[in-house]
Design an enzyme around this catalytic site. Structure first.
Site, PDB file in Angstrom:
ATOM      1  N   HIS A  55       0.828  -1.212   0.000  1.00 11.66           N
ATOM      2  CA  HIS A  55       0.000   0.000   0.000  1.00 11.66           C
ATOM      3  C   HIS A  55       0.856   1.254   0.000  1.00 11.66           C
ATOM      4  O   HIS A  55       1.554   1.525   0.979  1.00 11.66           O
ATOM      5  CB  HIS A  55      -0.923  -0.009   1.221  1.00 11.66           C
ATOM      6  CG  HIS A  55      -1.958   1.070   1.212  1.00 11.66           C
ATOM      7  ND1 HIS A  55      -2.986   1.111   0.297  1.00 11.66           N
ATOM      8  CD2 HIS A  55      -2.132   2.167   2.002  1.00 11.66           C
ATOM      9  CE1 HIS A  55      -3.755   2.162   0.534  1.00 11.66           C
ATOM     10  NE2 HIS A  55      -3.242   2.829   1.562  1.00 11.66           N
ATOM     11  N   ARG A  81      -4.642  15.530   6.826  1.00  8.24           N
ATOM     12  CA  ARG A  81      -5.205  15.389   5.494  1.00  8.24           C
ATOM     13  C   ARG A  81      -5.318  16.748   4.798  1.00  8.24           C
ATOM     14  O   ARG A  81      -5.140  16.858   3.589  1.00  8.24           O
ATOM     15  CB  ARG A  81      -6.577  14.708   5.574  1.00  8.24           C
ATOM     16  CG  ARG A  81      -7.045  14.201   4.215  1.00  8.24           C
ATOM     17  CD  ARG A  81      -8.381  13.495   4.287  1.00  8.24           C
ATOM     18  NE  ARG A  81      -9.478  14.428   4.565  1.00  8.24           N
ATOM     19  CZ  ARG A  81     -10.759  14.177   4.303  1.00  8.24           C
ATOM     20  NH1 ARG A  81     -11.103  13.012   3.793  1.00  8.24           N
ATOM     21  NH2 ARG A  81     -11.699  15.045   4.580  1.00  8.24           N
ATOM     22  N   ARG A 209     -16.507   5.697   2.602  1.00  7.89           N
ATOM     23  CA  ARG A 209     -16.985   7.085   2.641  1.00  7.89           C
ATOM     24  C   ARG A 209     -16.916   7.751   1.262  1.00  7.89           C
ATOM     25  O   ARG A 209     -17.700   8.632   0.960  1.00  7.89           O
ATOM     26  CB  ARG A 209     -16.283   7.909   3.722  1.00  7.89           C
ATOM     27  CG  ARG A 209     -14.830   8.134   3.576  1.00  7.89           C
ATOM     28  CD  ARG A 209     -14.262   8.901   4.797  1.00  7.89           C
ATOM     29  NE  ARG A 209     -12.865   8.602   4.974  1.00  7.89           N
ATOM     30  CZ  ARG A 209     -11.884   9.113   4.233  1.00  7.89           C
ATOM     31  NH1 ARG A 209     -12.165   9.974   3.281  1.00  7.89           N
ATOM     32  NH2 ARG A 209     -10.640   8.763   4.451  1.00  7.89           N
ATOM     33  N   HIS A 231      -9.632   1.110   1.554  1.00  3.97           N
ATOM     34  CA  HIS A 231      -9.348   1.561   2.917  1.00  3.97           C
ATOM     35  C   HIS A 231     -10.560   1.222   3.793  1.00  3.97           C
ATOM     36  O   HIS A 231     -11.699   1.491   3.390  1.00  3.97           O
ATOM     37  CB  HIS A 231      -9.209   3.083   2.979  1.00  3.97           C
ATOM     38  CG  HIS A 231      -7.978   3.655   2.334  1.00  3.97           C
ATOM     39  ND1 HIS A 231      -8.037   4.542   1.300  1.00  3.97           N
ATOM     40  CD2 HIS A 231      -6.669   3.489   2.615  1.00  3.97           C
ATOM     41  CE1 HIS A 231      -6.797   4.917   0.970  1.00  3.97           C
ATOM     42  NE2 HIS A 231      -5.946   4.284   1.744  1.00  3.97           N
ATOM     43  N   HIS A 268      -5.677  -1.107   6.445  1.00  3.77           N
ATOM     44  CA  HIS A 268      -5.756  -0.701   7.859  1.00  3.77           C
ATOM     45  C   HIS A 268      -6.572  -1.705   8.688  1.00  3.77           C
ATOM     46  O   HIS A 268      -6.037  -2.355   9.545  1.00  3.77           O
ATOM     47  CB  HIS A 268      -6.321   0.722   8.059  1.00  3.77           C
ATOM     48  CG  HIS A 268      -5.584   1.773   7.290  1.00  3.77           C
ATOM     49  ND1 HIS A 268      -4.248   2.006   7.478  1.00  3.77           N
ATOM     50  CD2 HIS A 268      -5.982   2.641   6.314  1.00  3.77           C
ATOM     51  CE1 HIS A 268      -3.844   2.972   6.654  1.00  3.77           C
ATOM     52  NE2 HIS A 268      -4.876   3.366   5.939  1.00  3.77           N
ATOM     53  N   ASP A 319       2.076   3.220   2.866  1.00  2.00           N
ATOM     54  CA  ASP A 319       0.959   4.161   2.856  1.00  2.00           C
ATOM     55  C   ASP A 319       1.372   5.614   2.602  1.00  2.00           C
ATOM     56  O   ASP A 319       1.576   6.006   1.468  1.00  2.00           O
ATOM     57  CB  ASP A 319       0.181   4.000   4.175  1.00  2.00           C
ATOM     58  CG  ASP A 319      -1.165   4.704   4.156  1.00  2.00           C
ATOM     59  OD1 ASP A 319      -1.565   5.193   3.092  1.00  2.00           O
ATOM     60  OD2 ASP A 319      -1.834   4.764   5.211  1.00  2.00           O
TER      61      ASP A 319
END
Ligand SMILES: [Zn+2]
Length: 448
Positions: A55, A81, A209, A231, A268, A319
């Site tokens: 990832h 983020r 999401r 994710h 995750h 990641d």
């Protein structure tokens, strides 16, 4: 046929002495143990399979170490983020390729021979597609080609800012597709990857999401036989929002509704109940753990004990790419368990080495998640690494991986990906030129 002779090699059933590996093209052809070195063999001390890094978001390597200043309020994943979006919004294709190449050099030097690139920085800075909608995917392929790393390209579908099909935010404009435009992007990405020997493609619905349930169903049909990465359950807020919208926790919802099986990798899977951990283990999917990033972002820690007790498959990924290292990921995975449990050697089987359990698990799960085979075995790709134990010659086979992961003294020496020796003496063959270009690009990005 090229051949390597190692005093010690980690074969699928354990350490073996005097092992000779013959390989031709990309794959291993012969493995013989208890055999003298031939006159043309390249000789090494300790040989292991190299690992898949399952990832990565390559562009995020550019902000490594630049988001560690405390903000005016409490810092958490969501404030990180915001910084990441600012960075993502400024990068052009040349800059992204330069950053990805630097990252892939670092991965190869760490012993990662293949990367799963969860690729979502698709469009131009104003959010419009490039003339070739797959331009950025083409650049990822180019960076893999420059460095020689094996690539499993996972184009990401991203459509919403949150559960309930909410519209994406302006900061997400470079990531966003609808199902039509994504189909074209996927075709372009597959075409680009098909020209790179040994490359594979899968598909990556970003998260529950960012992807509505009906879109996820359509994407699963597009995936063919390739891997599917998503994710899931990284953040507590994400779990709470998922329960509000879908009346289930993310992993629970996926297990009930998405047909999760061995092709899937849940990235995750941090916040799981014991029941979810058991269900995910039984599904045959891989848990894609990113322990360094999860620690850096303050996400939480993985339910390893229940998951492993049920023979759950796992691999590791870097990641956010804040730090690249097999040993760093595996050590952080174990240390999080120790800190939570206030105990030691959590993942190991009774009487067994913790390092071996971590390494063997991540080799097998990483390869599964990226659609490949693993191990020093005939027919598998010649993805290999050596460890240099010259500073600690007293360390025997049973402690090599424990020492490598938990202590100083053992370093990665040489690395082969698909039969090509790319790292020698710990250094990638093109390290200098790729690093010089990376420095130039970073100077442009951080001053604008
Ligand atoms: Zn990620």
């Amino acid at each position: 046929m090229a051949s390597i002779h190692a005093k010690l090699a980690l074969l699928p059933d354990g350490w073996a002495s005097d092992v000779r590996i013959g390989f031709k093209g990309r794959d291993i052809e012969t493995v013989d143990a208890g055999i003298e070195a031939g006159p043309d063999d390249e000789r090494h001390d300790v040989l292991l399979p190299a690992m898949s890094n399952l990832h990565s978001h390559a562009f995020q390597r550019g902000m490594a170490g630049l988001a560690e200043t405390r903000g005016p309020t409490e810092d958490n994943f969501w404030s990180w983020r915001t910084v990441m979006y600012k960075f993502a919004l400024s990068m052009n294709p040349d800059q992204m390729q330069a950053i990805a190449a630097q990252l892939y050099v670092e991965m190869l030097e760490a012993g990662f021979s293949r990367v799963g690139e969860f690729h979502y920085l698709h469009h131009d800075r104003d959010g419009r597609p490039y003339a070739d909608i797959a331009e950025m995917a083409v650049r990822i392929v180019a960076a893999a080609e420059e460095t020689g790393i094996g690539l499993t390209l996972l184009p990401v579908f991203y459509a919403h800012s949150n559960f309930g099909g909410l519209s994406p935010t302006d900061g997400q404009r470079r990531f966003v597709c609808n199902l039509d435009s994504f189909g074209r992007l996927l075709d372009g990405a597959r075409h680009a990857a098909s020209r790179l020997p040994g490359a594979a493609t899968g598909i990556a619905p970003h998260s529950l999401r960012a992807v509505a349930p009906e879109e996820l169903a359509a994407l699963t049909k597009l995936s063919g036989e390739g891997p599917i990465h998503i994710h899931a359950a990284e953040q507590v807020k994400e779990v709470e929002d998922c329960i509000s919208a879908l009346h289930r926790r993310p992993v629970e919802w996926l297990l009930e509704n998405a047909g999760v099986d061995g092709r899937w990798c849940l990235i995750h899977a941090t916040h799981m109940t014991q029941e979810e951990a058991r269900g995910l283990a039984r599904s045959g999917a891989v848990a894609g753990l990113c322990p360094v990033t999860e620690a850096n972002l303050g996400d939480g820690f993985f339910e390893a004990e229940t998951y492993l007790a049920n023979d759950g498959a796992f691999g590791v990924g870097s990641d956010s790419n804040v730090l690249i290292g097999i040993r760093d990921e595996l050590r952080q995975l174990e240390y999080a368990q120790r800190l939570a449990r206030r105990a030691r050697n959590i993942v190991a089987v009774p009487g067994g080495s913790t390092g071996r359990r971590l390494f063997d698990g991540a080799i097998a799960g990483g390869a599964q998640a990226l659609g490949g085979r693993s191990g020093l075995v005939a027919g598998a790709p010649a993805d290999m690494m050596t460890l240099d134990r010259s500073a600690v010659p007293y360390v025997g086979a049973d402690q090599i991986l424990d020492h490598f992961i938990f202590a100083n003294g053992i370093r990665v020496g040489s690395v082969w990906a698909g039969g090509r020796k790319l790292v020698d003496g710990g250094r990638h063959l093109r390290r200098e030129e790729i690093a010089a270009r990376f420095r130039r690009v970073m100077a442009e990005l951080v001053t604008h």
